[in-house]
Design a protein around this motif. Structure first.
Motif, PDB file in Angstrom:
ATOM      1  N   ALA A  10       0.835  -1.207   0.000  1.00 19.72           N
ATOM      2  CA  ALA A  10       0.000   0.000   0.000  1.00 19.72           C
ATOM      3  C   ALA A  10       0.869   1.256   0.000  1.00 19.72           C
ATOM      4  CB  ALA A  10      -0.942  -0.005   1.202  1.00 19.72           C
ATOM      5  N   ALA A  11       1.957   1.229   0.755  1.00 18.98           N
ATOM      6  CA  ALA A  11       2.860   2.383   0.797  1.00 18.98           C
ATOM      7  C   ALA A  11       3.546   2.589  -0.553  1.00 18.98           C
ATOM      8  CB  ALA A  11       3.898   2.195   1.907  1.00 18.98           C
ATOM      9  N   LEU A  12       3.962   1.509  -1.185  1.00 21.86           N
ATOM     10  CA  LEU A  12       4.562   1.610  -2.515  1.00 21.86           C
ATOM     11  C   LEU A  12       3.552   2.144  -3.523  1.00 21.86           C
ATOM     12  CD1 LEU A  12       6.597  -1.726  -2.554  1.00 21.86           C
ATOM     13  CD2 LEU A  12       7.570   0.588  -2.646  1.00 21.86           C
ATOM     14  N   ASN A  13       2.308   1.691  -3.425  1.00 24.50           N
ATOM     15  CA  ASN A  13       1.252   2.199  -4.311  1.00 24.50           C
ATOM     16  C   ASN A  13       1.031   3.699  -4.105  1.00 24.50           C
ATOM     17  OD1 ASN A  13       0.326   0.067  -5.993  1.00 24.50           O
ATOM     18  ND2 ASN A  13      -0.690  -0.871  -4.247  1.00 24.50           N
ATOM     19  N   ALA A  14       1.040   4.140  -2.844  1.00 28.50           N
ATOM     20  CA  ALA A  14       0.853   5.563  -2.557  1.00 28.50           C
ATOM     21  C   ALA A  14       1.982   6.392  -3.168  1.00 28.50           C
ATOM     22  CB  ALA A  14       0.770   5.797  -1.046  1.00 28.50           C
ATOM     23  N   VAL A  15       3.204   5.907  -3.044  1.00 34.56           N
ATOM     24  CA  VAL A  15       4.352   6.591  -3.645  1.00 34.56           C
ATOM     25  C   VAL A  15       4.183   6.639  -5.163  1.00 34.56           C
ATOM     26  CG1 VAL A  15       6.839   6.419  -4.082  1.00 34.56           C
ATOM     27  CG2 VAL A  15       5.956   6.098  -1.758  1.00 34.56           C
ATOM     28  N   LEU A  16       3.790   5.523  -5.755  1.00 35.67           N
ATOM     29  CA  LEU A  16       3.609   5.462  -7.199  1.00 35.67           C
ATOM     30  C   LEU A  16       2.570   6.480  -7.669  1.00 35.67           C
ATOM     31  CD1 LEU A  16       4.492   3.811  -9.750  1.00 35.67           C
ATOM     32  CD2 LEU A  16       2.421   2.459  -9.382  1.00 35.67           C
ATOM     33  N   GLY A  17       1.442   6.546  -6.980  1.00 38.26           N
ATOM     34  CA  GLY A  17       0.398   7.494  -7.363  1.00 38.26           C
ATOM     35  C   GLY A  17       0.866   8.932  -7.251  1.00 38.26           C
ATOM     36  N   GLN A  18       1.577   9.252  -6.180  1.00 41.44           N
ATOM     37  CA  GLN A  18       2.050  10.628  -6.009  1.00 41.44           C
ATOM     38  C   GLN A  18       3.123  10.994  -7.030  1.00 41.44           C
ATOM     39  OE1 GLN A  18       3.110  11.198  -1.887  1.00 41.44           O
ATOM     40  NE2 GLN A  18       1.052  11.882  -1.402  1.00 41.44           N
ATOM     41  N   ILE A  19       3.997  10.051  -7.347  1.00 43.24           N
ATOM     42  CA  ILE A  19       5.011  10.319  -8.369  1.00 43.24           C
ATOM     43  C   ILE A  19       4.331  10.535  -9.722  1.00 43.24           C
ATOM     44  CG2 ILE A  19       6.918   9.310  -9.704  1.00 43.24           C
ATOM     45  CD1 ILE A  19       7.913   8.048  -7.083  1.00 43.24           C
ATOM     46  N   PHE A  20       3.314   9.739 -10.024  1.00 44.58           N
ATOM     47  CA  PHE A  20       2.612   9.902 -11.294  1.00 44.58           C
ATOM     48  C   PHE A  20       1.988  11.293 -11.395  1.00 44.58           C
ATOM     49  CE2 PHE A  20      -1.138   9.613 -14.020  1.00 44.58           C
ATOM     50  CZ  PHE A  20      -0.542   9.188 -15.201  1.00 44.58           C
ATOM     51  N   ARG A  21       1.313  11.706 -10.345  1.00 46.16           N
ATOM     52  CA  ARG A  21       0.680  13.027 -10.366  1.00 46.16           C
ATOM     53  C   ARG A  21       1.717  14.130 -10.506  1.00 46.16           C
ATOM     54  NH1 ARG A  21      -0.825  17.101  -7.448  1.00 46.16           N
ATOM     55  NH2 ARG A  21      -0.400  16.363  -5.374  1.00 46.16           N
ATOM     56  N   LEU A  22       2.830  14.002  -9.779  1.00 45.98           N
ATOM     57  CA  LEU A  22       3.890  15.004  -9.882  1.00 45.98           C
ATOM     58  C   LEU A  22       4.515  14.987 -11.277  1.00 45.98           C
ATOM     59  CD1 LEU A  22       5.607  17.207  -8.599  1.00 45.98           C
ATOM     60  CD2 LEU A  22       7.047  15.396  -7.606  1.00 45.98           C
ATOM     61  N   TYR A  23       4.641  13.815 -11.873  1.00 45.65           N
ATOM     62  CA  TYR A  23       5.148  13.717 -13.247  1.00 45.65           C
ATOM     63  C   TYR A  23       4.261  14.518 -14.201  1.00 45.65           C
ATOM     64  CZ  TYR A  23       5.399  11.965 -17.968  1.00 45.65           C
ATOM     65  OH  TYR A  23       5.448  11.906 -19.332  1.00 45.65           O
ATOM     66  N   VAL A  24       2.947  14.308 -14.132  1.00 49.17           N
ATOM     67  CA  VAL A  24       2.021  15.012 -15.019  1.00 49.17           C
ATOM     68  C   VAL A  24       2.097  16.520 -14.782  1.00 49.17           C
ATOM     69  CG1 VAL A  24      -0.424  15.342 -15.593  1.00 49.17           C
ATOM     70  CG2 VAL A  24       0.491  13.025 -15.277  1.00 49.17           C
ATOM     71  N   GLN A  25       2.095  16.916 -13.524  1.00 45.76           N
ATOM     72  CA  GLN A  25       2.157  18.341 -13.181  1.00 45.76           C
ATOM     73  C   GLN A  25       3.445  18.978 -13.711  1.00 45.76           C
ATOM     74  OE1 GLN A  25       2.048  19.005  -8.947  1.00 45.76           O
ATOM     75  NE2 GLN A  25       1.743  21.198  -9.154  1.00 45.76           N
ATOM     76  N   ALA A  70       0.668  -3.817 -10.028  1.00 50.61           N
ATOM     77  CA  ALA A  70       0.796  -2.366  -9.996  1.00 50.61           C
ATOM     78  C   ALA A  70      -0.435  -1.744 -10.642  1.00 50.61           C
ATOM     79  CB  ALA A  70       2.055  -1.937 -10.748  1.00 50.61           C
ATOM     80  N   PRO A  71      -0.865  -0.592 -10.160  1.00 45.50           N
ATOM     81  CA  PRO A  71      -1.993   0.092 -10.788  1.00 45.50           C
ATOM     82  C   PRO A  71      -1.685   0.301 -12.271  1.00 45.50           C
ATOM     83  CG  PRO A  71      -1.298   1.234  -8.800  1.00 45.50           C
ATOM     84  CD  PRO A  71      -0.291   0.172  -9.067  1.00 45.50           C
ATOM     85  N   GLY A  72      -2.658   0.019 -13.118  1.00 46.05           N
ATOM     86  CA  GLY A  72      -2.398   0.047 -14.551  1.00 46.05           C
ATOM     87  C   GLY A  72      -3.213   1.045 -15.346  1.00 46.05           C
ATOM     88  N   THR A  73      -3.968   1.887 -14.674  1.00 43.21           N
ATOM     89  CA  THR A  73      -4.737   2.896 -15.399  1.00 43.21           C
ATOM     90  C   THR A  73      -4.477   4.261 -14.781  1.00 43.21           C
ATOM     91  OG1 THR A  73      -6.709   2.800 -13.992  1.00 43.21           O
ATOM     92  CG2 THR A  73      -6.590   1.212 -15.833  1.00 43.21           C
ATOM     93  N   VAL A  74      -4.730   5.293 -15.571  1.00 43.87           N
ATOM     94  CA  VAL A  74      -4.579   6.653 -15.063  1.00 43.87           C
ATOM     95  C   VAL A  74      -5.503   6.862 -13.873  1.00 43.87           C
ATOM     96  CG1 VAL A  74      -4.915   9.099 -15.618  1.00 43.87           C
ATOM     97  CG2 VAL A  74      -3.779   7.586 -17.259  1.00 43.87           C
ATOM     98  N   ALA A  75      -6.740   6.356 -13.983  1.00 42.75           N
ATOM     99  CA  ALA A  75      -7.698   6.506 -12.882  1.00 42.75           C
ATOM    100  C   ALA A  75      -7.185   5.836 -11.612  1.00 42.75           C
ATOM    101  CB  ALA A  75      -9.053   5.941 -13.279  1.00 42.75           C
ATOM    102  N   ASP A  76      -6.619   4.644 -11.743  1.00 46.39           N
ATOM    103  CA  ASP A  76      -6.082   3.948 -10.567  1.00 46.39           C
ATOM    104  C   ASP A  76      -4.926   4.733  -9.947  1.00 46.39           C
ATOM    105  OD1 ASP A  76      -7.879   1.859 -10.881  1.00 46.39           O
ATOM    106  OD2 ASP A  76      -6.421   0.531 -11.859  1.00 46.39           O
ATOM    107  N   LEU A  77      -4.042   5.240 -10.787  1.00 45.39           N
ATOM    108  CA  LEU A  77      -2.901   5.998 -10.277  1.00 45.39           C
ATOM    109  C   LEU A  77      -3.351   7.291  -9.610  1.00 45.39           C
ATOM    110  CD1 LEU A  77      -0.492   5.372 -13.240  1.00 45.39           C
ATOM    111  CD2 LEU A  77      -0.061   4.717 -10.864  1.00 45.39           C
TER     112      LEU A  77
END
Length: 147
Positions: A10-25, A70-77
């Motif tokens: 869950a912690a790795l998933n949270a990091v992944l989601g935040q990195i994805f959002r920061l990447y897009v931003q 690993a989350p595989g969609t933009v919505a999941d991330l």
């Protein structure tokens, strides 16, 4: 009841989601920055989003190594990340927004490092520590540019 391994994933998933959002931003800021510091910030944002993109693969593969998908969609991330920040228009506002986002991600990384340690996952802890080191250096550079 959550096991240490589940908490680690869950912690790795949270990091992944935040990195994805920061990447897009960051990529959006790269496209839209303008002003007297255009060249410097355009290059800085590009270097950052490229590093963030590579980090996504490392974290996602680490999740797979742990036996989860690993989350595989933009919505999941995006569901794993904090809500998006309001768009910044000026170069100064972009840097200020990125400082805040890197600080938030650094805090998430510190928590995830602790969680990986609790799960006995030294490899994830090392990977996350390396990520934290990069974010702290980027924070230092961005803050120094505002001085």
């Amino acid at each position: 009841m959550t096991t240490p391994d589940q908490a680690n994933i869950a912690a790795l998933n949270a990091v992944l989601g935040q990195i994805f959002r920061l990447y897009v931003q960051t990529h959006g800021y790269h496209w839209n920055v303008e002003g007297p510091n255009f060249r410097q910030l355009h290059a800085l944002f590009e270097a950052q989003y490229q590093t963030l993109w590579a980090a996504l693969d490392e974290i996602a593969e680490r999740i797979r190594i742990q036996g989860a998908y690993a989350p595989g969609t933009v919505a999941d991330l995006m569901a794993l990340a904090a809500p998006e920040a309001a768009p910044a228009q000026s170069a100064d506002a972009m840097v200020t927004a990125l400082i805040a986002e890197h600080e938030t991600l650094a805090a998430t990384l510190r928590d995830a490092i602790s969680t990986a340690g609790d799960a006995g996952d030294e490899v994830s802890a090392g990977l996350l520590t390396d990520r934290l080191e990069w974010h702290e250096k980027e924070l230092w550079m961005m803050k120094a540019s505002q001085a």
